[in-house]
Design an enzyme around this catalytic site. Structure first.
Site, PDB file in Angstrom:
ATOM      1  N   LYS A   1       7.408  -4.285  -8.248  1.00 14.34           N
ATOM      2  CA  LYS A   1       7.503  -4.150  -9.708  1.00 14.34           C
ATOM      3  C   LYS A   1       7.515  -5.502 -10.415  1.00 14.34           C
ATOM      4  O   LYS A   1       7.165  -5.616 -11.578  1.00 14.34           O
ATOM      5  CB  LYS A   1       8.735  -3.313 -10.072  1.00 14.34           C
ATOM      6  CG  LYS A   1      10.033  -3.941  -9.614  1.00 14.34           C
ATOM      7  CD  LYS A   1      11.256  -3.078  -9.889  1.00 14.34           C
ATOM      8  CE  LYS A   1      11.607  -2.110  -8.791  1.00 14.34           C
ATOM      9  NZ  LYS A   1      11.885  -2.709  -7.453  1.00 14.34           N
TER      10      LYS A   1
ATOM     11  N   HIS B   1       0.843  -1.202   0.000  1.00 16.83           N
ATOM     12  CA  HIS B   1       0.000   0.000   0.000  1.00 16.83           C
ATOM     13  C   HIS B   1       0.881   1.256   0.000  1.00 16.83           C
ATOM     14  O   HIS B   1       2.084   1.178   0.252  1.00 16.83           O
ATOM     15  CB  HIS B   1      -0.885   0.003   1.247  1.00 16.83           C
ATOM     16  CG  HIS B   1      -0.086  -0.102   2.511  1.00 16.83           C
ATOM     17  ND1 HIS B   1       0.458  -1.290   2.921  1.00 16.83           N
ATOM     18  CD2 HIS B   1       0.310   0.827   3.408  1.00 16.83           C
ATOM     19  CE1 HIS B   1       1.139  -1.082   4.039  1.00 16.83           C
ATOM     20  NE2 HIS B   1       1.070   0.191   4.353  1.00 16.83           N
TER      21      HIS B   1
ATOM     22  N   CYS C   1       4.648   0.388   6.708  1.00 17.56           N
ATOM     23  CA  CYS C   1       4.629  -0.687   5.707  1.00 17.56           C
ATOM     24  C   CYS C   1       5.680  -1.711   6.133  1.00 17.56           C
ATOM     25  O   CYS C   1       6.477  -1.429   7.041  1.00 17.56           O
ATOM     26  CB  CYS C   1       4.959  -0.068   4.355  1.00 17.56           C
ATOM     27  SG  CYS C   1       4.929  -1.171   2.945  1.00 17.56           S
TER      28      CYS C   1
ATOM     29  N   LYS D   1       6.343  11.810  -2.031  1.00 17.67           N
ATOM     30  CA  LYS D   1       6.741  10.752  -1.087  1.00 17.67           C
ATOM     31  C   LYS D   1       8.260  10.765  -0.974  1.00 17.67           C
ATOM     32  O   LYS D   1       8.962  10.687  -1.987  1.00 17.67           O
ATOM     33  CB  LYS D   1       6.282   9.382  -1.595  1.00 17.67           C
ATOM     34  CG  LYS D   1       6.586   8.250  -0.605  1.00 17.67           C
ATOM     35  CD  LYS D   1       6.441   6.867  -1.237  1.00 17.67           C
ATOM     36  CE  LYS D   1       5.041   6.337  -1.152  1.00 17.67           C
ATOM     37  NZ  LYS D   1       4.949   4.921  -1.599  1.00 17.67           N
TER      38      LYS D   1
ATOM     39  N   THR E   1       2.096   4.513  -4.439  1.00 16.22           N
ATOM     40  CA  THR E   1       3.127   4.498  -5.489  1.00 16.22           C
ATOM     41  C   THR E   1       4.241   3.508  -5.126  1.00 16.22           C
ATOM     42  O   THR E   1       4.537   3.298  -3.939  1.00 16.22           O
ATOM     43  CB  THR E   1       3.756   5.907  -5.664  1.00 16.22           C
ATOM     44  OG1 THR E   1       4.081   6.422  -4.367  1.00 16.22           O
ATOM     45  CG2 THR E   1       2.840   6.871  -6.383  1.00 16.22           C
ATOM     46  N   ARG E   2       4.849   2.925  -6.157  1.00 15.38           N
ATOM     47  CA  ARG E   2       6.023   2.063  -6.020  1.00 15.38           C
ATOM     48  C   ARG E   2       6.961   2.363  -7.181  1.00 15.38           C
ATOM     49  O   ARG E   2       6.511   2.458  -8.322  1.00 15.38           O
ATOM     50  CB  ARG E   2       5.632   0.575  -6.121  1.00 15.38           C
ATOM     51  CG  ARG E   2       4.916   0.014  -4.901  1.00 15.38           C
ATOM     52  CD  ARG E   2       5.890  -0.180  -3.749  1.00 15.38           C
ATOM     53  NE  ARG E   2       5.292  -0.753  -2.572  1.00 15.38           N
ATOM     54  CZ  ARG E   2       4.661  -0.084  -1.590  1.00 15.38           C
ATOM     55  NH1 ARG E   2       4.524   1.215  -1.660  1.00 15.38           N
ATOM     56  NH2 ARG E   2       4.182  -0.717  -0.540  1.00 15.38           N
TER      57      ARG E   2
ATOM     58  N   HIS F   1      15.023   3.934   2.799  1.00 11.52           N
ATOM     59  CA  HIS F   1      15.002   2.516   2.407  1.00 11.52           C
ATOM     60  C   HIS F   1      15.800   1.744   3.456  1.00 11.52           C
ATOM     61  O   HIS F   1      16.980   2.016   3.644  1.00 11.52           O
ATOM     62  CB  HIS F   1      15.651   2.408   1.021  1.00 11.52           C
ATOM     63  CG  HIS F   1      15.689   1.034   0.428  1.00 11.52           C
ATOM     64  ND1 HIS F   1      14.616   0.174   0.434  1.00 11.52           N
ATOM     65  CD2 HIS F   1      16.689   0.378  -0.224  1.00 11.52           C
ATOM     66  CE1 HIS F   1      14.950  -0.960  -0.179  1.00 11.52           C
ATOM     67  NE2 HIS F   1      16.197  -0.860  -0.579  1.00 11.52           N
TER      68      HIS F   1
HETATM   69  C1  LIG Z   1       7.480   1.248   2.302  1.00 10.46           C
HETATM   70  C2  LIG Z   1       7.643   0.288   1.173  1.00 10.46           C
HETATM   71  C3  LIG Z   1       8.162   0.759  -0.024  1.00 10.46           C
HETATM   72  C4  LIG Z   1       8.387  -0.122  -1.078  1.00 10.46           C
HETATM   73  N1  LIG Z   1       8.845   0.368  -2.249  1.00 10.46           N
HETATM   74  C5  LIG Z   1       8.964  -0.446  -3.319  1.00 10.46           C
HETATM   75  C6  LIG Z   1       9.253   0.094  -4.592  1.00 10.46           C
HETATM   76  O1  LIG Z   1       9.391   1.310  -4.744  1.00 10.46           O
HETATM   77  N2  LIG Z   1       9.339  -0.767  -5.642  1.00 10.46           N
HETATM   78  C7  LIG Z   1       9.146  -2.103  -5.493  1.00 10.46           C
HETATM   79  O2  LIG Z   1       9.241  -2.829  -6.495  1.00 10.46           O
HETATM   80  N3  LIG Z   1       8.858  -2.639  -4.286  1.00 10.46           N
HETATM   81  C8  LIG Z   1       8.749  -1.837  -3.217  1.00 10.46           C
HETATM   82  N4  LIG Z   1       8.402  -2.345  -1.989  1.00 10.46           N
HETATM   83  C9  LIG Z   1       8.288  -3.792  -1.819  1.00 10.46           C
HETATM   84  C10 LIG Z   1       7.025  -4.351  -2.372  1.00 10.46           C
HETATM   85  O3  LIG Z   1       5.943  -3.476  -2.133  1.00 10.46           O
HETATM   86  C11 LIG Z   1       6.807  -5.741  -1.783  1.00 10.46           C
HETATM   87  O4  LIG Z   1       7.934  -6.539  -2.089  1.00 10.46           O
HETATM   88  C12 LIG Z   1       5.569  -6.392  -2.341  1.00 10.46           C
HETATM   89  O5  LIG Z   1       4.469  -5.543  -2.232  1.00 10.46           O
HETATM   90  C13 LIG Z   1       5.326  -7.708  -1.607  1.00 10.46           C
HETATM   91  O6  LIG Z   1       4.135  -8.302  -2.089  1.00 10.46           O
HETATM   92  P1  LIG Z   1       3.544  -9.593  -1.372  1.00 10.46           P
HETATM   93  O7  LIG Z   1       2.436 -10.059  -2.240  1.00 10.46           O
HETATM   94  O8  LIG Z   1       4.654 -10.526  -1.027  1.00 10.46           O
HETATM   95  O9  LIG Z   1       2.981  -9.049   0.028  1.00 10.46           O
HETATM   96  P2  LIG Z   1       1.555  -8.376   0.333  1.00 10.46           P
HETATM   97  O10 LIG Z   1       1.123  -7.533  -0.799  1.00 10.46           O
HETATM   98  O11 LIG Z   1       1.599  -7.821   1.699  1.00 10.46           O
HETATM   99  O12 LIG Z   1       0.572  -9.613   0.306  1.00 10.46           O
HETATM  100  C14 LIG Z   1       0.537 -10.675   1.223  1.00 10.46           C
HETATM  101  C15 LIG Z   1      -0.932 -10.946   1.485  1.00 10.46           C
HETATM  102  O13 LIG Z   1      -1.104 -12.168   2.171  1.00 10.46           O
HETATM  103  C16 LIG Z   1      -2.192 -12.017   3.038  1.00 10.46           C
HETATM  104  N5  LIG Z   1      -2.074 -13.068   4.064  1.00 10.46           N
HETATM  105  C17 LIG Z   1      -1.000 -13.344   4.834  1.00 10.46           C
HETATM  106  N6  LIG Z   1      -1.226 -14.373   5.666  1.00 10.46           N
HETATM  107  C18 LIG Z   1      -2.497 -14.771   5.416  1.00 10.46           C
HETATM  108  C19 LIG Z   1      -3.324 -15.784   5.979  1.00 10.46           C
HETATM  109  N7  LIG Z   1      -2.881 -16.594   6.940  1.00 10.46           N
HETATM  110  N8  LIG Z   1      -4.574 -15.919   5.487  1.00 10.46           N
HETATM  111  C20 LIG Z   1      -5.041 -15.100   4.491  1.00 10.46           C
HETATM  112  N9  LIG Z   1      -4.296 -14.119   3.951  1.00 10.46           N
HETATM  113  C21 LIG Z   1      -3.045 -13.953   4.401  1.00 10.46           C
HETATM  114  C22 LIG Z   1      -1.983 -10.619   3.592  1.00 10.46           C
HETATM  115  O14 LIG Z   1      -3.138 -10.081   4.174  1.00 10.46           O
HETATM  116  C23 LIG Z   1      -1.552  -9.872   2.345  1.00 10.46           C
HETATM  117  O15 LIG Z   1      -2.642  -9.282   1.665  1.00 10.46           O
HETATM  118  C24 LIG Z   1       8.115  -1.494  -0.921  1.00 10.46           C
HETATM  119  C25 LIG Z   1       7.564  -1.967   0.275  1.00 10.46           C
HETATM  120  C26 LIG Z   1       7.312  -1.069   1.303  1.00 10.46           C
HETATM  121  C27 LIG Z   1       6.727  -1.603   2.567  1.00 10.46           C
END
Ligand SMILES: Cc1cc2nc3c(=O)[nH]c(=O)nc-3n(C[C@H](O)[C@H](O)[C@H](O)COP(=O)(O)OP(=O)(O)OC[C@H]3O[C@@H](n4cnc5c(N)ncnc54)[C@H](O)[C@@H]3O)c2cc1C
Length: 385
Positions: free
Chosen positions: A351, A47, A318, A270, A50-51, A274
């Site tokens: 990304k 969330h 985050c 923003k 932007t990323r 990092h």
């Molecule tokens: C501040 C910040 C800045 C960032 N900036 C960048 C950037 O500029 N560029 C970039 O490429 N990346 C960036 N990242 C990293 C990137 O956003 C993450 O690597 C990516 O969003 C991870 O995705 P995910 O699907 O693994 O996690 P998430 O999107 O968090 O998804 C995991 C999901 O699993 C669900 N879940 C977990 N356990 C359970 C359960 N037991 N039962 C049901 N549901 C469950 C959670 O609710 C969640 O919705 C940033 C991250 C942050 C925090």
């Protein structure tokens, strides 16, 4: 309680899970995605409106082929939903020429012949007036970069998966799962589901959902902060690219004002640090942002982007899920042939979501992928008993 059966169950419908559901359903599989909140929520890692997306990858040039592929996928997703998900505002990496990350950027652009400009400190300011860099800084600017709109990206991927028949259950938390040779069973607070295979994309809950593996993952609290600049024009798309600035032993990044974001994000830039956050867990993290959290970024702004030294418009906690080498985990579960893992995105995964979905769909349907995934093997952590 009735038991429902699918080809594949995906635990967690965040960035990676939404993409996995989309790719698997595109390939004709019956898919169930289970999400404890609602897609696009602000409790995990995806969330903040932007990323950054960029190809001049300081982390490792081996990511660049995956980046070429992920850009193509984002364009396909965009054209299907008819919305702009990726804003090509450019991206600049700034830092001393002998900084390992700057060397990494130069290695990626050279090895992969990526179009770029190298700017000296004064030239950075001339072209992008928001920056006041140190004399020793150089900037590597690429135009084929910018930012993504993460909540809209997830919502587009979820809709596209649902259109192809995927079932997405929201507000339902997975409590346990178990796997046998040809069948997995997933238990939630509400019911039990079975499938032939399982994909785990639990983001910062990955260390909990895969707790038995004892992986060396570190969940890190990160604060995203938005500032109302004195002169908005210098912080808008066209005048300010996305950026990462390596200064001393720290790195700060920023993203220009996105006028399409909801208020107050549509008039704020923003700027955040990092890494450098405290260790935590997804269930116990301190979600409030304090003055102390903001102080370090404020010091950076006063020194290097003085025009952004305005009111703090918004802030959001985050989570990063870091592996020791900051490369992802994309692999088969070491004990279960029909369980696939995608986690440890170490603060730079968003990304890649579309290409990660493609790799997971390859794993599930073929047991392997032609994409280069050697960097992401679970074996690098040693034997998991
Ligand atoms: C501040 C910040 C800045 C960032 N900036 C960048 C950037 O500029 N560029 C970039 O490429 N990346 C960036 N990242 C990293 C990137 O956003 C993450 O690597 C990516 O969003 C991870 O995705 P995910 O699907 O693994 O996690 P998430 O999107 O968090 O998804 C995991 C999901 O699993 C669900 N879940 C977990 N356990 C359970 C359960 N037991 N039962 C049901 N549901 C469950 C959670 O609710 C969640 O919705 C940033 C991250 C942050 C925090």
């Amino acid at each position: 309680m009735a038991e429902e059966t699918f080809d594949t169950i995906v635990i967690g419908v965040g960035a990676m899970g939404a993409s996995a559901c989309r790719e698997l359903s595109l390939r004709g599989l019956s898919v169930l995605g289970i999400e404890q909140f609602a897609p696009g929520h602000d409790q995990g890692s995806s969330h903040g409106h932007t990323r950054v997306i960029r190809k001049a990858y300081f982390e490792d040039p081996r990511y660049v082929p995956l980046l070429h592929s992920t850009y193509d996928h984002w364009r396909t997703i965009e054209s299907e939903c008819g919305e702009t998900l990726m804003v090509m505002a450019g991206c600049i990496n700034i830092g001393p020429a002998d900084h390992p990350a700057i060397k990494g950027v130069l290695q990626s652009v050279t090895e992969h012949k990526l179009a770029h400009d190298v700017l000296r400190a004064g030239e950075i300011h001339e072209r992008f007036p928001a920056f006041c860099c140190d004399e020793c800084d150089i900037g590597i600017y690429e135009t084929d970069a910018g930012f993504l709109r993460p909540e809209r990206c997830i919502s587009a991927m979820v809709s596209q998966a649902q259109k192809r028949g995927a079932v997405i259950r929201t507000g339902e938390r997975v409590m346990h799962w178990r796997a046998a040779a040809d069948r997995v069973t997933v238990e939630t607070e509400r019911g039990e589901y079975t499938a032939r295979s399982l994909v785990i994309t639990a983001g910062p809950w990955f260390p909990i959902v895969c707790g038995d593996l004892g992986l060396p993952l570190r969940v890190e609290r990160q604060v995203q902060t938005w500032y109302t600049p004195q002169d908005a024009a210098n912080f808008s798309v066209g005048r300010l690219p996305s950026f990462i600035h390596f200064t001393g032993d720290r790195a700060y990044y920023g993203i220009p004002i996105d006028v399409a974001a909801p208020t107050p994000f549509d008039r704020a830039v923003k700027i955040a640090r990092h890494h450098g956050g405290e260790n935590t867990t997804a269930d116990t993290v301190k979600r409030e942002v304090t003055a102390e959290d903001e102080a370090d970024v404020r010091t950076y702004i006063r020194r290097c982007m003085p025009g952004a030294d305005g009111t703090l418009a918004a802030s959001k906690v985050c989570l990063y899920t870091n592996t020791p080498d900051e490369n992802f985990i994309l692999d088969r579960h070491p004990h279960h042939g029909n369980v696939w893992l995608a986690g440890g995105f170490s603060g730079h995964g968003f990304k890649f979501a579309p290409v990660v979905g493609e790799i997971l769909a390859d794993f599930v349907t073929k047991g392997h992928t032609a994409s280069p995934v050697g960097l992401f093997s679970i074996a690098r952590f040693g034997r998991r008993s």
